[in-house]
Design a protein around this motif. Structure first.
Motif, mmCIF file in Angstrom:
data_model
loop_
_atom_site.group_PDB
_atom_site.id
_atom_site.type_symbol
_atom_site.label_atom_id
_atom_site.label_comp_id
_atom_site.label_asym_id
_atom_site.label_seq_id
_atom_site.Cartn_x
_atom_site.Cartn_y
_atom_site.Cartn_z
ATOM 1 N N MET A 168 -26.349 -72.432 4.045
ATOM 2 C CA MET A 168 -26.974 -71.385 3.211
ATOM 3 C C MET A 168 -28.501 -71.391 3.376
ATOM 4 O O MET A 168 -29.115 -70.403 3.676
ATOM 5 N N ILE A 169 -29.095 -72.606 3.161
ATOM 6 C CA ILE A 169 -30.549 -72.745 3.353
ATOM 7 C C ILE A 169 -30.795 -73.862 4.369
ATOM 8 O O ILE A 169 -30.260 -74.973 4.219
ATOM 9 N N ASP A 170 -31.570 -73.553 5.395
ATOM 10 C CA ASP A 170 -31.923 -74.573 6.391
ATOM 11 C C ASP A 170 -33.406 -74.515 6.689
ATOM 12 O O ASP A 170 -33.916 -73.463 7.103
ATOM 13 N N LEU A 171 -34.073 -75.603 6.467
ATOM 14 C CA LEU A 171 -35.479 -75.714 6.862
ATOM 15 C C LEU A 171 -35.531 -76.744 7.988
ATOM 16 O O LEU A 171 -34.985 -77.850 7.844
ATOM 17 N N LEU A 172 -36.147 -76.363 9.104
ATOM 18 C CA LEU A 172 -36.196 -77.270 10.255
ATOM 19 C C LEU A 172 -37.637 -77.572 10.629
ATOM 20 O O LEU A 172 -38.369 -76.672 11.062
ATOM 21 N N ASP A 173 -38.030 -78.793 10.409
ATOM 22 C CA ASP A 173 -39.350 -79.285 10.819
ATOM 23 C C ASP A 173 -40.476 -78.342 10.371
ATOM 24 O O ASP A 173 -41.339 -77.943 11.147
ATOM 25 N N VAL A 174 -40.445 -77.989 9.099
ATOM 26 C CA VAL A 174 -41.407 -77.001 8.581
ATOM 27 C C VAL A 174 -42.744 -77.666 8.252
ATOM 28 O O VAL A 174 -42.791 -78.694 7.585
ATOM 29 N N ALA A 231 -27.868 -64.674 -4.861
ATOM 30 C CA ALA A 231 -27.051 -65.681 -4.171
ATOM 31 C C ALA A 231 -27.734 -67.038 -4.222
ATOM 32 O O ALA A 231 -27.082 -68.073 -4.169
ATOM 33 N N ILE A 232 -29.073 -67.001 -4.311
ATOM 34 C CA ILE A 232 -29.839 -68.255 -4.350
ATOM 35 C C ILE A 232 -30.776 -68.211 -5.560
ATOM 36 O O ILE A 232 -31.470 -67.213 -5.781
ATOM 37 N N LEU A 233 -30.783 -69.280 -6.324
ATOM 38 C CA LEU A 233 -31.690 -69.366 -7.473
ATOM 39 C C LEU A 233 -32.605 -70.565 -7.259
ATOM 40 O O LEU A 233 -32.130 -71.686 -7.030
ATOM 41 N N ILE A 234 -33.902 -70.310 -7.312
ATOM 42 C CA ILE A 234 -34.869 -71.391 -7.136
ATOM 43 C C ILE A 234 -35.626 -71.570 -8.449
ATOM 44 O O ILE A 234 -36.215 -70.615 -8.960
ATOM 45 N N GLN A 272 -21.233 -70.106 -13.499
ATOM 46 C CA GLN A 272 -20.745 -68.732 -13.696
ATOM 47 C C GLN A 272 -20.894 -67.878 -12.446
ATOM 48 O O GLN A 272 -20.009 -67.121 -12.078
ATOM 49 N N THR A 273 -22.072 -67.983 -11.804
ATOM 50 C CA THR A 273 -22.388 -67.048 -10.710
ATOM 51 C C THR A 273 -22.029 -67.590 -9.334
ATOM 52 O O THR A 273 -22.078 -66.844 -8.359
ATOM 53 N N LYS A 274 -21.727 -68.889 -9.268
ATOM 54 C CA LYS A 274 -21.417 -69.550 -7.987
ATOM 55 C C LYS A 274 -22.588 -69.469 -7.010
ATOM 56 O O LYS A 274 -22.404 -69.473 -5.798
ATOM 57 N N SER A 275 -23.794 -69.333 -7.535
ATOM 58 C CA SER A 275 -24.940 -69.235 -6.633
ATOM 59 C C SER A 275 -25.395 -70.620 -6.172
ATOM 60 O O SER A 275 -25.047 -71.639 -6.777
ATOM 61 N N THR A 276 -26.178 -70.613 -5.112
ATOM 62 C CA THR A 276 -26.773 -71.846 -4.605
ATOM 63 C C THR A 276 -28.076 -72.060 -5.371
ATOM 64 O O THR A 276 -28.879 -71.138 -5.480
ATOM 65 N N VAL A 277 -28.259 -73.248 -5.908
ATOM 66 C CA VAL A 277 -29.414 -73.465 -6.782
ATOM 67 C C VAL A 277 -30.269 -74.625 -6.275
ATOM 68 O O VAL A 277 -29.742 -75.669 -5.880
ATOM 69 N N ASN A 318 -32.238 -61.138 -2.781
ATOM 70 C CA ASN A 318 -31.054 -61.959 -3.067
ATOM 71 C C ASN A 318 -31.439 -63.361 -3.507
ATOM 72 O O ASN A 318 -30.591 -64.232 -3.603
ATOM 73 N N ILE A 319 -32.755 -63.562 -3.697
ATOM 74 C CA ILE A 319 -33.230 -64.881 -4.136
ATOM 75 C C ILE A 319 -33.927 -64.707 -5.483
ATOM 76 O O ILE A 319 -34.875 -63.927 -5.596
ATOM 77 N N GLY A 320 -33.458 -65.413 -6.478
ATOM 78 C CA GLY A 320 -34.123 -65.382 -7.789
ATOM 79 C C GLY A 320 -35.036 -66.586 -7.901
ATOM 80 O O GLY A 320 -34.651 -67.691 -7.523
ATOM 81 N N VAL A 321 -36.257 -66.351 -8.356
ATOM 82 C CA VAL A 321 -37.201 -67.469 -8.468
ATOM 83 C C VAL A 321 -37.721 -67.587 -9.899
ATOM 84 O O VAL A 321 -38.173 -66.605 -10.481
#
Lengths: 258, 250
Positions: free
Chosen positions: B1-7, B157-160, B186-191, B79-82
């Motif tokens: 879902m989320i991938d950070l590579l050598d950031v 889909a993603i909550l930060i 409830q939302t099955k989101s990635t958090v 699609n990202i809630g912050v």
């Protein structure tokens, strides 16, 4: 050692000014990019027009009225000495429309609207509200900057025209009270010498000043860092840089446009 | 879902992220811990697309933030809630308008439907009845809850959540973390939650990542992290006053 230190300080100052001018120029480019074709928030634009234009009307009218009165008081000695009562209207009109009106009202506008805009955008920046907009895929330039840019230009140009008229009326009243110049003489000397070019110069200057104040205030607002103290610093920079820019642009526009 | 590579991200020459890599699976709740100024918030901003890395790759839902078009990025951002550290509430708008704002701006839903969704979202965070107040009439904990309600009203889909518990008392802090866990359920989101409330974070997270000097030095399930013998992990958990000896997490 002292000279080296001074050179370093001068270097830092030059870099800071270059960074600010560069940043403001980039912002101006981004604004134009969103104006062709127009992509901005119409509701925000209307709100800005109301708060920047209509709500500034009373203070601008008061300023313009005092400008007209002071102009006549200051010119009293020369008009009396050279017996130029019949030319008072033209003299006052020339100075007010071409120079004092646009410049003084722009400085007033910068203090009221420019400073407020920087404080507003600066607070939004440091409290992450601007990031909140970006998170919703709302472009802060289209939503916050372009409406303010357009509203400031339109407001200042309109306020300058109104202010010029108010200053001329107050000059005419003061001329009648102090120098016994009747209003017919005042207005006929004004209209006989006034050209469309004078009005054009006045409006052009106010449009340029409005654009400068808008870009400065938005740039410093959006680049605010350092919490509440940072907002204060940004407001200070806006007022100072806008005043300097107004005088510089006034010089060049007068030089080029006559 | 989320991938950070050598950031890598730096501000004015100072490294905020120094080769950070991270993988978050779909539906996971990742708790992020770490000392102050170690890059946690920057990491959140990178995932939200608010900060462009100097180098490295960011994939969110297989969309590469570096190479995707502006339109794709905007679609992904919607699609990202912050939930921001400073709440980022619009002070001139009422609580209801603040929560409804994303739907008002981004959708063509009917105003009554938007209001219904906003009221529902406020009820989820326990703020029913506060809808007409202005944010400056709320306590710190209530403001965080409004920000949380706003972040999840679009059902992203993603909550930060960046420091949703900073400056709050332990009880309010725990309530907010529980609400986040409830929303995820409830939302099955990635958090992704960054918090200094280590105990609370361990109790709701499926995995924990420890950020240290701009890198993730340990990322695993809560059980493994608890038992890690790595000096930094031990030091950080000790500093966070976690009572290890004989401590049960249930």
């Amino acid at each position: 050692m002292g000279l080296k230190l001074s050179l370093i300080q001068v270097g830092h100052l030059i870099l800071l000014i270059s960074e600010q001018i560069g940043g403001a120029a980039i912002l101006l480019g981004q604004i134009f990019k969103r104006l062709i074709p127009p992509r901005f928030d119409a509701l925000e634009f209307r709100k800005c027009l109301f708060s920047m234009g209509y709500k500034s009307l009373s203070i601008m009218i008061a300023t313009a009225f005092v400008v007209g009165v002071i102009l006549v008081i200051q010119s009293f000695v020369f008009v009396e000495r050279y017996g130029m009562r019949s030319q008072l209207g033209w003299g006052a009109g020339f100075v007010i429309i071409r120079e004092l009106g646009p410049v003084l009202l722009a400085l007033m506008f910068s203090g009221r609207v420019g400073a407020f805009t920087t404080a507003e955008l600066g607070t939004m920046t440091v409290t992450e509200q601007v990031d909140g907009l970006r998170c919703l895929a709302i472009d802060p330039i289209s939503f916050l900057v372009v409406p303010r840019f357009l509203a400031m230009i339109i407001s200042l140009a309109s306020l300058t025209l109104i202010g010029n008229a108010v200053a001329l009326v107050s000059a005419s009243i003061m001329g009648e009270i102090m120098m016994d110049v009747d209003s017919h003489t005042f207005w006929s000397s004004l209209f006989s010498m006034l050209t469309a070019g004078d009005i054009f110069l006045s409006v052009t200057k106010s449009v340029l000043f409005g654009a400068i104040i808008a870009v400065n205030s938005c740039y410093f607002g959006l680049s605010t860092t350092g919490g509440a103290p940072g907002v204060g610093i940004a407001v200070n920079r806006t007022v100072v840089s806008s005043a300097v820019a107004v005088f510089v642009v006034d010089f060049f526009s007068t030089f080029v446009l006559g | 879902m989320i991938d950070l590579l050598d950031v890598r991200v730096s501000y004015s020459g100072q490294e905020a992220l120094d080769g950070l890599s991270l993988h978050v699976s779909k539906g996971a709740l990742l708790g992020v811990i770490g000392p102050g100024a170690c890059g946690k918030s920057t990491m959140c901003r990178v995932i939200a697309g608010l900060v462009q890395p100097d180098s490295g790759e960011v994939f969110v839902n297989r969309c590469n933030f570096r190479t995707c078009s502006r339109h794709e990025l905007q679609t992904m951002q919607r699609n990202i809630g912050v939930q921001f550290q400073n709440d980022a509430l619009f002070e001139h708008l009422s609580v209801l308008d603040n929560v409804a704002y994303p739907l008002t701006r981004l959708t063509a839903m009917a105003p009554s439907e938007i209001e219904g969704r906003a009221m529902e979202s406020l009820a989820t965070v326990g703020l029913a009845g506060f809808e007409n107040r202005l944010p400056n009439r709320l306590s710190g904990g209530q403001r965080r809850r409004v920000a949380l309600a706003r972040a999840c009203i679009t059902r992203p889909a993603i909550l930060i959540c960046d420091e949703p518990t900073a400056g709050l008392d332990p009880q309010t802090s725990r309530t907010i973390l529980d609400m986040i866990a409830g929303i995820r359920y409830q939302t099955k989101s990635t958090v992704v939650v960054v918090s200094s409330d280590v105990v609370g974070l361990f109790s709701i997270s499926s995995r924990i990542a420890l950020v240290w000097n701009g890198k993730i030095i340990e990322e695993d399930s809560t059980t493994v992290i608890r038992q890690s013998e790595r000096a930094e992990v031990q030091r950080f958990l000790d500093d966070a006053r976690l009572p290890f000896a004989g401590w049960t997490w249930d």
